[in-house]
Design an enzyme around this catalytic site. Structure first.
Site, short mmCIF file in Angstrom:
data_model
loop_
_atom_site.label_atom_id
_atom_site.label_comp_id
_atom_site.label_asym_id
_atom_site.label_seq_id
_atom_site.Cartn_x
_atom_site.Cartn_y
_atom_site.Cartn_z
CD GLU A 14 22.10 8.90 -11.25
OE1 GLU A 14 22.09 9.91 -10.54
OE2 GLU A 14 21.57 7.81 -10.92
N PRO A 15 24.25 6.19 -16.40
CG PRO A 15 25.21 6.49 -18.51
CD PRO A 15 24.59 7.24 -17.36
N GLY A 16 25.83 3.05 -15.88
CA GLY A 16 27.04 2.42 -15.34
C GLY A 16 27.37 1.21 -16.19
NE ARG A 17 23.48 -3.65 -15.65
CZ ARG A 17 23.54 -4.43 -14.57
NH1 ARG A 17 24.14 -5.59 -14.65
NH2 ARG A 17 22.96 -4.07 -13.44
CE1 TYR A 61 22.12 -8.40 -8.21
CE2 TYR A 61 22.94 -9.30 -10.27
CZ TYR A 61 22.95 -8.32 -9.29
OH TYR A 61 23.81 -7.26 -9.43
CB CYS A 102 34.13 -23.19 0.99
SG CYS A 102 35.81 -23.71 0.74
C1 LIG Z 1 20.67 5.45 -8.46
C2 LIG Z 1 21.37 4.63 -9.46
N1 LIG Z 1 21.89 5.23 -10.53
C3 LIG Z 1 22.55 4.53 -11.47
C4 LIG Z 1 22.71 3.16 -11.35
C5 LIG Z 1 23.47 2.44 -12.42
O1 LIG Z 1 22.74 1.45 -13.02
P1 LIG Z 1 23.34 0.69 -14.28
O2 LIG Z 1 24.74 0.32 -13.94
O3 LIG Z 1 22.47 -0.48 -14.44
O4 LIG Z 1 23.31 1.65 -15.43
C6 LIG Z 1 22.16 2.48 -10.25
C7 LIG Z 1 22.32 1.03 -10.11
O5 LIG Z 1 21.97 0.40 -9.19
C8 LIG Z 1 21.48 3.26 -9.27
O6 LIG Z 1 20.94 2.67 -8.20
#
Ligand SMILES: Cc1ncc(COP(=O)(O)O)c(C=O)c1O
Length: 435
Positions: free
Chosen positions: A288-291, A332, A359
């Site tokens: 599950e890549p996002g970033r 963070y 602010c």
């Molecule tokens: C369950 C799960 N999957 C995928 C991600 C995506 O992580 P990233 O965007 O760092 O790849 C997260 C991020 O918090 C997550 O909690």
């Protein structure tokens, strides 16, 4: 660190996707999120091709929490990738953009009954169940539907990935998932396997975000496989899917050095094959890549306002955005790289602090960065803002959220319109007039 299509010209103007950043600022205003299509495309294609090369069946689910809007959900449909959503809002965004529910995994550490009902009715691929209370609720609602509801159980495998504490999720005392340390996960598996309404398809574990090492991912896969082996010995059950989550790191700054993914996925695939009991099918490997898909594609363009040097000599450059469009530095202590449009590398540089417009004393976008001499009206560009910026944006101080513009091949397309003052009051209701 910069989008793939980023360049500067002879007058040091910055360009992304073949479009001059100053022209984007002129046309759409600032602050402005700019997403480079080429960067997103190359990353998604490399995940898809990488996973099609490994020896096991594998599936990418893009993590919508990093960046999601209707156009993004539509854009993703070009590839055989699924989507990980964590709320009914993300699910609605995806479905209303035509995303196939069968390709959606529904996550979240607390889901309401309405959200679970919605996910069941929509027919998502599976619900990733996070707690015993939720397991009971999903089982009850599944009982009222006309099909067995596919689920994964989210486990916390006790893996301490080296990343900031707020984005570390795989350790045992995390708020996410069923801890594997105290028998809770065993209870969950027992209940799920006994349920006539649930179809336990496998396990999920996400060990953290912005991980710049290989070992936590391999250890995560191994832990899930070992746990599945325990259940296979006990009950004969074997998972169809093991999802190792996201968290693959990106280059926010020059020091960040993400490891190559191919050897890591090959090692993980080998483990999937080697640890599958004879007679069982190798589970699907889900990620599950996002970033790592959208992070480096994004830049944010700000207009410089007041510049002041305070007693003690610290120089503050204030910009027209801040924690409302990028909460990560305040949340963070995330560090970003930045540049000033139109300024060359040879110009004298100063150490400055870039302050946001909100602010809060803590609304500092960049602490003690070295930048060329800025003046009011300059454009300041922060890099690697494609993930967890727009998606975490707020209307703090009643500041409208910026537009999101996609750039590709010399063209720009609005993906999300800038909010207006009218949008800010759209859902407000005036008081009853006093009688
Ligand atoms: C369950 C799960 N999957 C995928 C991600 C995506 O992580 P990233 O965007 O760092 O790849 C997260 C991020 O918090 C997550 O909690």
């Amino acid at each position: 660190m910069v989008p793939d299509s980023f360049r500067t010209d002879e007058s040091h103007s910055m360009w992304v996707g073949g479009v001059r950043i100053a022209d984007l600022a002129e046309q759409y205003g600032t602050p402005l999120y700019v997403m480079d299509e080429a960067s997103m495309r190359s990353r998604i294609e490399s995940y898809v091709s990488l996973l099609s090369d490994v020896r096991v069946n594998a599936q990418v689910f893009y993590a919508g929490k990093a960046f999601l809007c209707s156009a993004m959900a539509q854009w993703l449909r070009q590839w055989p990738v699924g989507l990980d959503v964590v709320s009914a809002g993300e699910l609605y965004t995806a479905l209303s953009s035509g995303f196939d529910p069968e390709s959606i995994a529904f996550h979240g550490n607390i889901k309401t009954a309405d959200e679970i009902r919605y996910a069941i009715q929509a027919g998502v691929r599976y619900i990733v169940v996070d707690s015993l209370a939720e397991l009971q609720m999903v089982e009850e609602l599944a009982g009222k539907s006309d099909r067995r509801v596919p689920i994964l159980l989210r486990l916390t495998p006790g893996i301490d990935a080296h990343t900031h504490a707020f984005i570390r999720t795989g350790q045992f005392d995390s708020k996410f998932g069923f801890a594997m340390a105290d028998g809770i996960s065993d209870q969950a598996v027992t209940l799920a396997l006994a349920s006539p309404h649930l179809d336990l398809m496998g396990f999920h574990a996400h060990v953290g975000s912005q991980i710049l090492e290989t070992e936590p991912f391999v250890a995560n896969a191994e832990t899930l496989l070992e746990y599945a082996q325990v259940w296979h010995r006990k009950s004969g059950w074997w998972p169809q899917v093991l999802d190792i989550g996201g968290g693959f790191g990106v280059r926010y700054n020059a020091e960040d050095d993400p490891p190559p993914l191919r050897p890591m996925f090959e090692r993980i695939a080998q483990k999937f094959e080697a640890m599958t009991p004879p007679g069982c099918s190798v589970p699907q490997l889900a990620i599950e890549p996002g970033r790592s898909i959208v992070g480096e594609a994004g830049v944010t363009v700000y207009r410089v306002g007041a510049i002041k040097t305070v007693p003690g000599g610290k120089c503050f450059i204030s910009v027209d955005g801040g924690m409302g469009d990028n909460i990560r530095p305040a949340l963070y202590q995330a560090k970003y790289a930045a540049g000033l449009d139109g300024h060359g590398p040879d110009e004298a540089r100063n150490v400055v602090t870039v302050a946001g417009r909100y602010c809060e004393t803590g609304d500092v976008l960049l602490s003690e960065v070295t930048l060329p001499e800025a003046k009011a009206g300059d454009l300041l560009v922060t890099f690697v803002t494609g993930a967890y910026n727009y998606s975490m944006a707020s209307n703090y101080n009643r500041v409208p959220r910026p537009a999101v513009v996609l750039v590709a091949n010399g063209q720009s397309h609005v993906w999300v319109q800038r909010e207006s003052w009218q949008d800010l009051v759209r859902l407000d209701r005036l008081m009853h007039s006093p009688s």
